[in-house]
Design a protein around this motif. Structure first.
Motif, PDB file in Angstrom:
ATOM      1  N   GLY A  82      16.265  24.074   2.283  1.00 13.49           N
ATOM      2  CA  GLY A  82      16.935  25.016   1.721  1.00 13.49           C
ATOM      3  C   GLY A  82      17.283  24.589   0.067  1.00 13.49           C
ATOM      4  O   GLY A  82      17.421  25.380  -0.607  1.00 13.49           O
ATOM      5  N   ALA A  83      17.145  23.366  -0.143  1.00 10.38           N
ATOM      6  CA  ALA A  83      17.072  22.902  -1.469  1.00 10.38           C
ATOM      7  C   ALA A  83      15.612  23.165  -2.061  1.00 10.38           C
ATOM      8  O   ALA A  83      15.863  22.836  -3.470  1.00 10.38           O
ATOM      9  CB  ALA A  83      17.464  21.383  -1.427  1.00 10.38           C
ATOM     10  N   LYS A  84      14.677  23.242  -1.496  1.00 15.52           N
ATOM     11  CA  LYS A  84      13.321  23.391  -1.926  1.00 15.52           C
ATOM     12  C   LYS A  84      13.300  24.963  -2.954  1.00 15.52           C
ATOM     13  O   LYS A  84      13.582  25.805  -2.440  1.00 15.52           O
ATOM     14  CB  LYS A  84      12.059  23.654  -0.994  1.00 15.52           C
ATOM     15  N   ILE A  85      13.157  24.651  -4.094  1.00 14.90           N
ATOM     16  CA  ILE A  85      12.825  25.687  -4.994  1.00 14.90           C
ATOM     17  C   ILE A  85      11.351  26.264  -5.052  1.00 14.90           C
ATOM     18  O   ILE A  85      10.990  27.409  -5.032  1.00 14.90           O
ATOM     19  CB  ILE A  85      13.342  25.372  -6.554  1.00 14.90           C
ATOM     20  N   ALA A  86      10.463  25.249  -5.108  1.00 19.66           N
ATOM     21  CA  ALA A  86       8.976  25.835  -5.104  1.00 19.66           C
ATOM     22  C   ALA A  86       8.235  24.561  -4.547  1.00 19.66           C
ATOM     23  O   ALA A  86       8.875  23.517  -4.419  1.00 19.66           O
ATOM     24  CB  ALA A  86       8.618  25.939  -6.507  1.00 19.66           C
ATOM     25  N   GLU A  87       6.977  24.744  -4.410  1.00 18.71           N
ATOM     26  CA  GLU A  87       6.185  23.675  -3.903  1.00 18.71           C
ATOM     27  C   GLU A  87       4.691  24.085  -4.565  1.00 18.71           C
ATOM     28  O   GLU A  87       4.413  25.101  -4.480  1.00 18.71           O
ATOM     29  CB  GLU A  87       6.104  23.060  -2.403  1.00 18.71           C
ATOM     30  N   ALA A  88       3.937  22.991  -4.610  1.00 21.36           N
ATOM     31  CA  ALA A  88       2.550  23.213  -5.009  1.00 21.36           C
ATOM     32  C   ALA A  88       1.795  22.271  -4.253  1.00 21.36           C
ATOM     33  O   ALA A  88       2.197  21.008  -4.231  1.00 21.36           O
ATOM     34  CB  ALA A  88       2.268  22.923  -6.578  1.00 21.36           C
ATOM     35  N   PRO A  89       0.473  22.533  -3.976  1.00 19.41           N
ATOM     36  CA  PRO A  89      -0.592  21.222  -3.293  1.00 19.41           C
ATOM     37  C   PRO A  89      -0.757  20.284  -4.385  1.00 19.41           C
ATOM     38  O   PRO A  89      -0.895  20.519  -5.493  1.00 19.41           O
ATOM     39  CB  PRO A  89      -1.476  22.241  -2.846  1.00 19.41           C
ATOM     40  N   MET A  90      -1.008  19.158  -3.733  1.00 20.50           N
ATOM     41  CA  MET A  90      -1.463  18.009  -4.429  1.00 20.50           C
ATOM     42  C   MET A  90      -2.621  17.511  -4.281  1.00 20.50           C
ATOM     43  O   MET A  90      -2.953  17.453  -2.889  1.00 20.50           O
ATOM     44  CB  MET A  90      -0.372  16.687  -4.461  1.00 20.50           C
ATOM     45  N   ARG A  91      -3.649  17.159  -5.042  1.00 23.89           N
ATOM     46  CA  ARG A  91      -4.950  16.607  -4.631  1.00 23.89           C
ATOM     47  C   ARG A  91      -4.687  15.287  -4.627  1.00 23.89           C
ATOM     48  O   ARG A  91      -3.786  14.528  -5.415  1.00 23.89           O
ATOM     49  CB  ARG A  91      -5.899  17.020  -5.606  1.00 23.89           C
ATOM     50  N   GLU A  98       0.431  15.665   5.968  1.00 21.88           N
ATOM     51  CA  GLU A  98      -0.235  14.898   6.931  1.00 21.88           C
ATOM     52  C   GLU A  98      -1.227  13.801   5.986  1.00 21.88           C
ATOM     53  O   GLU A  98      -1.140  14.082   4.996  1.00 21.88           O
ATOM     54  CB  GLU A  98      -1.237  15.788   7.982  1.00 21.88           C
ATOM     55  N   PRO A  99      -1.735  12.695   6.662  1.00 24.49           N
ATOM     56  CA  PRO A  99      -2.276  11.809   5.914  1.00 24.49           C
ATOM     57  C   PRO A  99      -3.299  12.228   4.490  1.00 24.49           C
ATOM     58  O   PRO A  99      -2.867  11.492   3.488  1.00 24.49           O
ATOM     59  CB  PRO A  99      -3.150  11.078   6.834  1.00 24.49           C
ATOM     60  N   ALA A 100      -3.791  13.308   4.686  1.00 22.84           N
ATOM     61  CA  ALA A 100      -4.669  13.578   3.348  1.00 22.84           C
ATOM     62  C   ALA A 100      -4.061  14.725   2.664  1.00 22.84           C
ATOM     63  O   ALA A 100      -4.639  15.517   1.984  1.00 22.84           O
ATOM     64  CB  ALA A 100      -6.157  13.647   3.799  1.00 22.84           C
ATOM     65  N   ASP A 134       1.029  -1.211  -0.016  1.00 18.30           N
ATOM     66  CA  ASP A 134       0.002   0.139  -0.094  1.00 18.30           C
ATOM     67  C   ASP A 134       1.055   1.219   0.041  1.00 18.30           C
ATOM     68  O   ASP A 134       1.434   1.497   1.044  1.00 18.30           O
ATOM     69  CB  ASP A 134      -0.847   0.062   1.300  1.00 18.30           C
ATOM     70  N   PRO A 135       1.008   1.869  -0.947  1.00 16.90           N
ATOM     71  CA  PRO A 135       1.949   3.133  -1.121  1.00 16.90           C
ATOM     72  C   PRO A 135       1.658   4.047  -0.030  1.00 16.90           C
ATOM     73  O   PRO A 135       2.826   4.509   0.406  1.00 16.90           O
ATOM     74  CB  PRO A 135       1.535   3.762  -2.615  1.00 16.90           C
ATOM     75  N   LEU A 136       0.561   4.309   0.256  1.00 18.86           N
ATOM     76  CA  LEU A 136       0.257   5.179   1.297  1.00 18.86           C
ATOM     77  C   LEU A 136       0.678   4.853   2.750  1.00 18.86           C
ATOM     78  O   LEU A 136       1.068   5.995   3.498  1.00 18.86           O
ATOM     79  CB  LEU A 136      -1.308   5.888   1.256  1.00 18.86           C
ATOM     80  N   LYS A 137       0.880   3.748   2.899  1.00 19.74           N
ATOM     81  CA  LYS A 137       1.342   3.247   4.222  1.00 19.74           C
ATOM     82  C   LYS A 137       2.818   2.985   4.241  1.00 19.74           C
ATOM     83  O   LYS A 137       3.478   2.966   5.392  1.00 19.74           O
ATOM     84  CB  LYS A 137       0.864   1.748   4.376  1.00 19.74           C
ATOM     85  N   MET A 138       3.597   3.262   3.102  1.00 16.56           N
ATOM     86  CA  MET A 138       5.079   3.276   3.134  1.00 16.56           C
ATOM     87  C   MET A 138       5.647   4.547   3.499  1.00 16.56           C
ATOM     88  O   MET A 138       6.864   4.516   3.657  1.00 16.56           O
ATOM     89  CB  MET A 138       5.255   2.955   1.723  1.00 16.56           C
ATOM     90  N   ILE A 139       4.818   5.636   3.261  1.00 16.13           N
ATOM     91  CA  ILE A 139       5.372   7.049   3.700  1.00 16.13           C
ATOM     92  C   ILE A 139       4.652   7.628   4.841  1.00 16.13           C
ATOM     93  O   ILE A 139       3.499   7.621   5.087  1.00 16.13           O
ATOM     94  CB  ILE A 139       5.118   7.996   2.481  1.00 16.13           C
ATOM     95  N   LYS A 140       5.465   8.203   5.736  1.00  9.60           N
ATOM     96  CA  LYS A 140       5.015   8.725   6.957  1.00  9.60           C
ATOM     97  C   LYS A 140       4.839  10.089   6.929  1.00  9.60           C
ATOM     98  O   LYS A 140       5.592  10.773   6.266  1.00  9.60           O
ATOM     99  CB  LYS A 140       6.041   8.595   8.335  1.00  9.60           C
ATOM    100  N   PRO A 141       3.940  10.558   7.670  1.00 14.74           N
ATOM    101  CA  PRO A 141       3.888  12.137   7.377  1.00 14.74           C
ATOM    102  C   PRO A 141       5.072  12.933   7.905  1.00 14.74           C
ATOM    103  O   PRO A 141       5.794  12.607   8.708  1.00 14.74           O
ATOM    104  CB  PRO A 141       2.837  12.488   8.731  1.00 14.74           C
ATOM    105  N   GLY A 142       5.300  13.942   7.089  1.00 13.66           N
ATOM    106  CA  GLY A 142       6.757  14.740   7.290  1.00 13.66           C
ATOM    107  C   GLY A 142       7.817  14.111   6.142  1.00 13.66           C
ATOM    108  O   GLY A 142       8.615  14.954   5.893  1.00 13.66           O
ATOM    109  N   GLU A 143       7.651  12.889   6.011  1.00 10.84           N
ATOM    110  CA  GLU A 143       8.814  12.406   5.015  1.00 10.84           C
ATOM    111  C   GLU A 143       8.761  12.777   3.600  1.00 10.84           C
ATOM    112  O   GLU A 143       7.781  13.404   3.156  1.00 10.84           O
ATOM    113  CB  GLU A 143       8.382  10.713   5.019  1.00 10.84           C
TER     114      GLU A 143
END
Length: 172
Positions: free
Chosen positions: A122-131, A103-105, A56-65
């Motif tokens: 510091g390596a982040k150039i930009a970010e965009a929300p994901m649905r 967070e989970p959703a 389950d891909p969503l269970k392989m990643i923890k919040p904040g990772e």
């Protein structure tokens, strides 16, 4: 004795090659690429395509990772025009794409100058929300699609029944 030593060395070399090849095949993922012309920009995304194998891909990643968004070599986006992710202008060229489960959703797509293994804020150039949405069919091998209309683009990551989607635009 020289013939016997040579035969032993040959067998050892063949064995090491076979072991190395089997490890690479067991861990290796195929590479995928998606291309699109959005507005006046020519874009491509290159990525590793891990197999689901019952996970389950969503269970392989923890919040904040921060997730490397694929497997093997970093997932990259390459554009011949500047792009806008969120409110940030990203210069044309090749950049690394990562994803983070806040967070989970709640997910964000991160455009970075560093891969996940070396990532720092510091390596982040930009970010965009994901649905995040559930697809009707399960996708065994992770797939990224790049699409758009006029100057608006969309990146969709499909793996299992999860679909993560982020929007961007071509800078004017």
């Amino acid at each position: 004795m020289k013939g016997h030593a040579r035969t032993c060395l040959f067998l050892i070399a063949v064995s090491l090659f076979a072991i190395g090849a089997s490890v690479l095949l067991a861990q290796g993922s195929s590479r995928g690429e998606t291309r699109a012309t959005i507005g006046s920009a020519h874009l491509s995304i290159e990525y590793g395509r891990p197999m689901l194998r019952g996970r389950d891909p969503l269970k392989m990643i923890k919040p904040g990772e921060v997730w490397r968004l694929g497997a093997g070599a970093p997932t990259t986006i390459d554009s011949d025009r500047d792009l806008i992710f969120g409110d940030t202008r990203v210069p044309k060229g090749k950049h690394i794409l990562l994803a983070q489960m806040v967070e989970p959703a709640k997910w964000v797509l991160i455009v970075s100058s560093k891969a996940a293994a070396e990532y720092d804020p510091g390596a982040k150039i930009a970010e965009a929300p994901m649905r995040i949405e559930n697809g009707e069919d399960s996708v065994e091998e992770m797939t990224i699609k790049l699409s758009g209309h006029q100057n608006e683009g969309e990146i969709e990551v499909a793996w299992g029944t999860s679909r993560l989607t982020a929007n961007f635009s071509v800078a004017q």
